[in-house]
Every structure is written in C-alpha cells, then in structure tokens.
Design a protein around this motif. Structure first.
Motif, PDB file in Angstrom:
ATOM      1  N   GLU A   1       4.762 -39.944  -0.833  1.00 48.51           N
ATOM      2  CA  GLU A   1       5.978 -39.570  -0.119  1.00 48.51           C
ATOM      3  C   GLU A   1       6.641 -38.403  -0.841  1.00 48.51           C
ATOM      4  O   GLU A   1       6.912 -38.477  -2.048  1.00 48.51           O
ATOM      5  CB  GLU A   1       6.931 -40.766  -0.058  1.00 48.51           C
TER       6      GLU A   1
ATOM      7  N   THR B   1      14.755 -33.549   5.971  1.00 54.29           N
ATOM      8  CA  THR B   1      14.575 -34.937   5.565  1.00 54.29           C
ATOM      9  C   THR B   1      13.287 -35.506   6.151  1.00 54.29           C
ATOM     10  O   THR B   1      12.955 -35.258   7.302  1.00 54.29           O
ATOM     11  CB  THR B   1      15.768 -35.794   6.023  1.00 54.29           C
TER      12      THR B   1
ATOM     13  N   THR C   1      10.595 -38.961   6.645  1.00 53.11           N
ATOM     14  CA  THR C   1      10.375 -40.405   6.620  1.00 53.11           C
ATOM     15  C   THR C   1       8.873 -40.623   6.478  1.00 53.11           C
ATOM     16  O   THR C   1       8.071 -39.827   6.973  1.00 53.11           O
ATOM     17  CB  THR C   1      10.877 -41.090   7.904  1.00 53.11           C
ATOM     18  N   TRP C   2       8.505 -41.691   5.825  1.00 54.60           N
ATOM     19  CA  TRP C   2       7.082 -41.957   5.599  1.00 54.60           C
ATOM     20  C   TRP C   2       6.382 -42.200   6.920  1.00 54.60           C
ATOM     21  O   TRP C   2       6.834 -42.974   7.758  1.00 54.60           O
ATOM     22  CB  TRP C   2       6.926 -43.177   4.690  1.00 54.60           C
TER      23      TRP C   2
END
Length: 428
Positions: free
Chosen positions: A330, A312, A314-315
C-alpha cells in the motif's frame, strides 16, 4: 470485399473501448497477421483470442496484464515508448486508478469478442498471480510472510541478473544520469549511513535487509554491528553467504524475523529501506511505535519509501501490482507517511529528501539489465515472471517521471540523548 473489417481493426476498437479513447496511440497486429492503427506508432501484437477473452472478463489493467504475462499480448517495440503511448490517452491518462469501462463500452467489447470467436469461460490466471486468500487476515504475520515470499522468493539468480553486483533493490542516488547503477547504489548506501550518523561500534537494525548490502556497507565502512531482518528465506540465505564471504559474521547477524518479534533492543539506529510499503496504512502507527521502542534515546530512524502523489488511495486487491508484484502492499502520500511516523511526537522529524527522479533512473537501468539478460532471466525464473518484472518496472519508471509516484527518505529521531547537528550538511 471492400470495407471489410480485419481482426486488427476489431481489436483496435476493443482496446479503444477498454482505454476509453477514440484515437488509439498504438499499432495493433492481430493473430491473423492483419495490422491496424497509425503508421510509425509502437506495435502491440495480440497473439491469441484468449487475450480478448481476458479483457471481456476483466476489462482493465488486470485483464491486459494477465494477457501480457501469459504471452498472449506482446510488445514489439521499445517497452517505454509503448507504455508511454498507452498512458497518453483515455482512462490511463488520468492520474490515479484506471476507471472501469462504461456499460456501453463493455457491451461493445462483448460484441467484438463474439464476432472474433473469443467468447468462453474466464481463462485461468497465469501461475505468477498471487493468491493469499488462504493465508489469513491482511497484515497478519503469516500473511505478510506469504506476501513477501511471493515477491522475493523467485530466485536469487534472477535478482542478480536484474540488480547487478550491488544486489540493492531500492532507489539509487545518482550524481548524474551517467553515474552508472552500481556507483549510484553505493552512493545511496553511504548516504543512509551518514544520515543515521553511524560510528564505530554503533548497533544498527536493518528492517527489510534484503540481500545484506546495507548491512555489509555499514559494517565495513562505519564499523557498525548490524542485525538485518527479512521475511524472505532466499534473501536470508544469500545475505548470510555474502556476509561470510567478506568475513563479517562477527559483526552482522541476518535473521528471518518479523519486525514485530524483535525483543533485543535498544539500537543506536534503524534503517527501513523500501519496507514500509509492505506495512499498510492501518499498521503504520504500531510500526512507528515499535521502531521507536527499539531505539535508544537520541537514536535515529531512516524510513525510505515510495509515495503515491496522485491523491488519496485505498487498497485495491484487483490491480496488476496487487496481484502480481506487491500483494497487500500500500502506497501512502508523503504527508500521511510523515504524520503516521511522528505518531503524536514520539519520533521527531529531522529531514525529508525527495528522490523521485532518482528512482526513474534506477528503474530504467534495471529494465535495461533485464532485457540484456532476457534468456537467462527466463531460465532463472519463468517467462511469465520475467514479463511481470519488465511490465511493472517500465510502467513505474514512467510513473516516477510523470510525478504520479515519488520516493522519499524521512529521517527521524527518538527524543532524548545527544542533540542532532544544527545543519543537514552533516549527512548530505
């Protein structure tokens, strides 16, 4: 004096601290000509104390990237061998984001900079670094336009040198590694048209149309009428010129337009090739709903996008890619992308095809073209811009080869209308 540490010795220790390794897989050449590191390893030349100062202020991929773009660090050997060596050890060997150095490592880095006279104010970033801070909130229409302009409005001549006559800036489809880039790109364009089931007179919306290559292919080979949209003024200008040169202005319209502004549906098919990476996780549900609403019942959508396969994400605005290549971009995982595109059943998934190895071949071909046309590419843009593209494309090729990144075509349809073929043989 026996045992005296050279500039290269100290630089090797500093880079080891940044990478988090005790065994540097590179040979370093210092600005004084001294050399340190294993014989036969790829050589990284540090040409200026400013490079070390950048690492003190940004001890990670951003500091290294800035120094390379500015010409303060140079690669003397094969770019792929050099990056492969860097990725083999320490913090870069782990899939995912590069972990920052420990406090102890940072203290050692500062000590090295003091001994080598590299301490001072933080250097200004190279001119090629994006600064979208004044362009509004992330993924507003204004800021998305600024982000696209940063990447694509760098000169059509520059892109033509890298991409070649196909002018396609997304993963090609290779029958074999010997296919050749131009033939592989044509095969990709044809595969997209077949998956969308295009027939004579169909209306196609090409979201993120680039320089018009898919629009031209769909109109010439399948008789489609096409609306192509882009946020890049330079792309649109060249796309319109190319459309006029092949006599298709009656079948193809190129617009500078945000997908959120389109109000002249429905379309029989929609292609989104290498565009949804710019949309962002939070905007994917409204993106999917908007494209759904623009399709006629039974119409198909092909979403072709790079995926992040290493967990996973995240930006993070402080990576090299975010600052120099795709600001506000992204990458999502394939499963997350499919779930967001389905959007509660509004769109039905027909097919998913992984093309990871194909993108590695494509990127290597682009790097070869860039290096073969280096002087012309620099003249068409800037030395820093050419370095940005060389670094990011070579690093991404290795990430695709390792499986850290993938690229996938997801074919969907709006429920209703005629039923799709029973088997995927219709478009393979």
């Amino acid at each position: 004096m026996a045992g005296r540490r050279t500039v290269a010795d100290r630089l090797a220790a500093a880079l080891s601290a940044v990478l988090g390794t005790t065994e540097l897989p590179l040979r370093l050449r210092g600005w004084d000509g001294s050399v340190a590191g294993p014989p036969g390893a790829p050589v990284l030349a540090v040409r200026s104390r400013r490079a070390l100062r950048r690492l003190v202020w940004s001890p990670g991929q951003l500091g290294l990237g800035r120094a390379y773009v500015a010409g303060e660090i140079d690669i003397e050997d094969d770019v792929f061998d050099t990056f492969a060596a860097l990725r083999s050890v320490g913090r870069l060997a782990e899939k995912g984001r590069m972990v920052p150095p420990t406090a102890r490592d940072r203290l050692g880095l500062v000590g090295t900079a003091l001994r080598l006279g590299a301490i001072g104010p933080e250097p200004e970033p190279p001119a090629e670094e994006a600064d979208l801070g004044r362009s509004g909130r992330r993924h507003s229409r204004r800021r998305d336009a600024a982000a696209i302009s940063h990447h694509y409005d760098v000169g059509n001549d520059f892109y033509e040198l890298v991409l070649g006559p196909s002018m396609v800036y997304s993963c090609a489809v290779w029958a074999s590694p010997d296919t050749g880039l131009d033939a592989a790109q044509e095969a990709k364009l044809d595969l997209v048209c077949r998956k969308l089931g295009l027939t004579d007179g169909d209306r196609l919306l090409d979201v993120g149309c680039g320089w018009g290559s898919l629009a031209i292919h769909a109109a010439q080979r399948y008789g489609a009428t096409v609306v192509g949209i882009t946020l890049s003024e330079e792309q649109a200008q060249l796309a319109r010129k190319r459309v006029a040169e092949v006599g298709l202005t009656d079948r193809i319209e190129i617009r500078v337009q945000d997908y959120r502004e389109i109000d002249d549906g429905p379309f029989d098919a929609i292609s989104s090739i290498g565009m949804s990476e710019h949309v962002g996780r939070a905007e994917m549900p409204p993106y999917a709903r908007r494209l759904h609403d623009l399709l006629r019942p039974g119409g198909r959508l092909l979403n072709h996008a790079i995926a992040w396969n290493a967990g996973t994400t995240t930006w993070n605005p402080d990576t090299f890619i975010a600052r120099y290549v795709f600001p506000d971009g992204e990458l999502l995982g394939l499963g997350e992308t499919v779930g967001l595109l389905e959007d509660g059943g509004a769109l039905e998934v027909l097919d998913v095809e992984a093309l990871r190895q194909h993108y590695a071949l494509t990127l290597r071909a682009w790097v070869r073209r860039l290096e073969a046309e280096w002087d012309a590419a620099v003249a068409a843009s800037s030395p820093g811009r050419a370095r940005v593209w060389r670094l990011y494309m070579a690093a991404c090729a290795l990430a695709f080869e390792s499986g850290e990144m993938g690229v996938n075509q997801v074919l969907l349809r709006r429920p209703g209308g005629e039923q799709p073929p029973l088997r995927r043989d219709a478009w393979v």
